[in-house]
Design a protein around this motif. Structure first.
Motif, PDB file in Angstrom:
ATOM      1  N   GLU A  73       0.820  -1.213   0.000  1.00 27.54           N
ATOM      2  CA  GLU A  73       0.000   0.000   0.000  1.00 27.54           C
ATOM      3  C   GLU A  73       0.854   1.264   0.000  1.00 27.54           C
TER       4      GLU A  73
ATOM      5  N   ASP B  16       2.211   3.008  -3.280  1.00 26.24           N
ATOM      6  CA  ASP B  16       1.441   3.915  -4.129  1.00 26.24           C
ATOM      7  C   ASP B  16       1.771   5.388  -3.897  1.00 26.24           C
TER       8      ASP B  16
ATOM      9  N   ARG C 169       2.876   7.256  -6.747  1.00 24.07           N
ATOM     10  CA  ARG C 169       1.945   7.547  -7.830  1.00 24.07           C
ATOM     11  C   ARG C 169       0.841   8.522  -7.427  1.00 24.07           C
TER      12      ARG C 169
ATOM     13  N   GLN D  77       2.543  -3.592  -9.272  1.00 21.20           N
ATOM     14  CA  GLN D  77       1.387  -2.696  -9.337  1.00 21.20           C
ATOM     15  C   GLN D  77       0.903  -2.532 -10.774  1.00 21.20           C
ATOM     16  N   HIS D  78       1.814  -2.594 -11.747  1.00 18.10           N
ATOM     17  CA  HIS D  78       1.391  -2.560 -13.152  1.00 18.10           C
ATOM     18  C   HIS D  78       0.569  -3.803 -13.485  1.00 18.10           C
TER      19      HIS D  78
ATOM     20  N   ARG E  74      -1.069  -5.688 -11.369  1.00 16.01           N
ATOM     21  CA  ARG E  74      -2.315  -5.644 -10.603  1.00 16.01           C
ATOM     22  C   ARG E  74      -3.356  -4.789 -11.312  1.00 16.01           C
ATOM     23  N   ALA E  75      -2.912  -3.650 -11.831  1.00 19.24           N
ATOM     24  CA  ALA E  75      -3.835  -2.772 -12.555  1.00 19.24           C
ATOM     25  C   ALA E  75      -4.351  -3.434 -13.824  1.00 19.24           C
ATOM     26  N   ALA E  76      -3.465  -4.167 -14.508  1.00 19.06           N
ATOM     27  CA  ALA E  76      -3.849  -4.814 -15.761  1.00 19.06           C
ATOM     28  C   ALA E  76      -4.854  -5.937 -15.538  1.00 19.06           C
ATOM     29  N   SER E  77      -4.841  -6.554 -14.352  1.00 16.70           N
ATOM     30  CA  SER E  77      -5.734  -7.684 -14.084  1.00 16.70           C
ATOM     31  C   SER E  77      -6.951  -7.291 -13.245  1.00 16.70           C
ATOM     32  N   LEU E  78      -7.136  -5.999 -13.008  1.00 13.25           N
ATOM     33  CA  LEU E  78      -8.260  -5.521 -12.203  1.00 13.25           C
ATOM     34  C   LEU E  78      -9.583  -5.863 -12.869  1.00 13.25           C
TER      35      LEU E  78
ATOM     36  N   VAL F 179     -13.925  -3.734  -8.449  1.00 11.95           N
ATOM     37  CA  VAL F 179     -14.178  -2.292  -8.353  1.00 11.95           C
ATOM     38  C   VAL F 179     -15.554  -2.006  -7.769  1.00 11.95           C
TER      39      VAL F 179
END
Length: 310
Positions: free
Chosen positions: A25, A28, A31, A272-273, A275-279, A284
């Motif tokens: 956590e 981040d 970013r 983190q890249h 993780r974002a791609a597999s969200l 959400v």
């Protein structure tokens, strides 16, 4: 939290898994940005730390202050002391908010270190920052290389982090991990803040570039790191040189804490890249409650259903 790690087979865990979620956590902060503020929170904390150091604050105070501030910002982001004060909160109310943010993410911390850091958020620092060395801005402008491996094409993931962000994150991680290794957190922090001095002048071509430099790598790194060291006054430079002595290996507790922090940050930056791609939208909408509870929640749900969104 754990005993000192010897590094050999059967010597016990090499890192405290209880801190994993926190370190994910905190990452981040590299970013998170806000209007009217230049760069990410991590980049700004890197500059703040060096400003305090050149202003004469003790490395121990800086290590604790910057780490405590970063941990509070993990949930609060830029709802920091400066903003809360400007918004009209009293000093006591500001401290209460910052401590609440800190407490929300540090349950797994070593109790002694946790209390030392919490104390820093309860009192306003009187330290006056000094001039920023040129390497601070240079490291903030120097992108990290991405994923490189000799003999293979580079993998670039946009946007890249910069070296200031990486150094700050490793410094905060190093302090957090230091009790596990029975390491001095100040030494680990200072070593991490200075471990990429060479990249203030040296573009980052990653592991691939370093291997292609061959025997030239060591002298170039030493020369460019010295350029950054020469920007510091004699007393601070001596402290930094002493701290950087733990960088070459894991023979010391401080070296282990630093290398654990460095390794974790490098891998989490890529994670983190991915993780974002597999969200997924299920995560959400359901887990993170993007359309959250409130007086119009029912209407929002009907709108999305009738619009067939998602």
């Amino acid at each position: 939290m754990g005993a000192a790690v010897q590094g050999g087979p059967g010597s016990g865990p090499a890192a405290p898994v209880a801190l994993r979620d926190l370190l994910v956590e905190v990452n981040d902060l590299k970013r998170v940005r806000s209007a009217g503020r230049q760069g990410s929170i991590a980049e700004r904390l890197f500059a703040q730390g060096w400003g305090l150091l050149t202003g004469g604050a003790s490395p121990e105070d800086v290590a604790l202050d910057i780490t405590a501030t970063a941990l509070a910002a993990t949930r609060l982001c830029d709802l920091d002391a400066a903003f809360l004060t400007a918004a009209g909160l009293s000093d006591q109310a500001v401290s209460e908010v910052l401590v609440a943010g800190f407490d929300a993410v540090t349950e797994a911390f070593d109790p002694g270190l946790r209390e030392r850091l919490r104390t820093r958020l309860r009192t306003r620092s009187e330290a006056v920052p000094g001039p920023l060395p040129g390497f601070v801005g240079a490291l903030a402008q120097q992108p990290r290389a991405g994923v490189t491996c000799p003999g293979r094409a580079r993998i670039l993931l946009e946007p890249p982090e910069n070296h200031a962000e990486h150094c700050l994150m490793v410094a905060v991680y190093g302090v957090a991990l230091s009790p596990f290794y029975r390491a001095d957190p100040t030494t680990v922090f200072l070593a991490a803040m200075a471990h990429h001095f060479h990249n203030a002048a040296m573009p980052d071509a990653g592991f691939t570039g370093e291997m292609l430099l061959g025997d030239h790598l060591g002298p170039i790194m030493a020369r460019t790191a010295q350029w950054a060291l020469d920007e510091l006054d004699a007393l601070l430079r001596e402290s930094v040189v002493r701290a950087r002595a733990v960088l070459p290996d894991d023979a010391t507790a401080e070296g282990r804490a630093f290398h654990a922090a460095d390794c974790i940050d490098r891998v989490l930056q890529i994670a983190q890249h991915l993780r974002a791609a597999s969200l997924t939208m299920e995560t959400v909408l359901n887990d993170m409650e993007l359309v959250h509870a409130g007086p119009v929640k029912g209407f929002h749900d009907r709108v999305l259903a009738d619009m067939r969104i998602p």
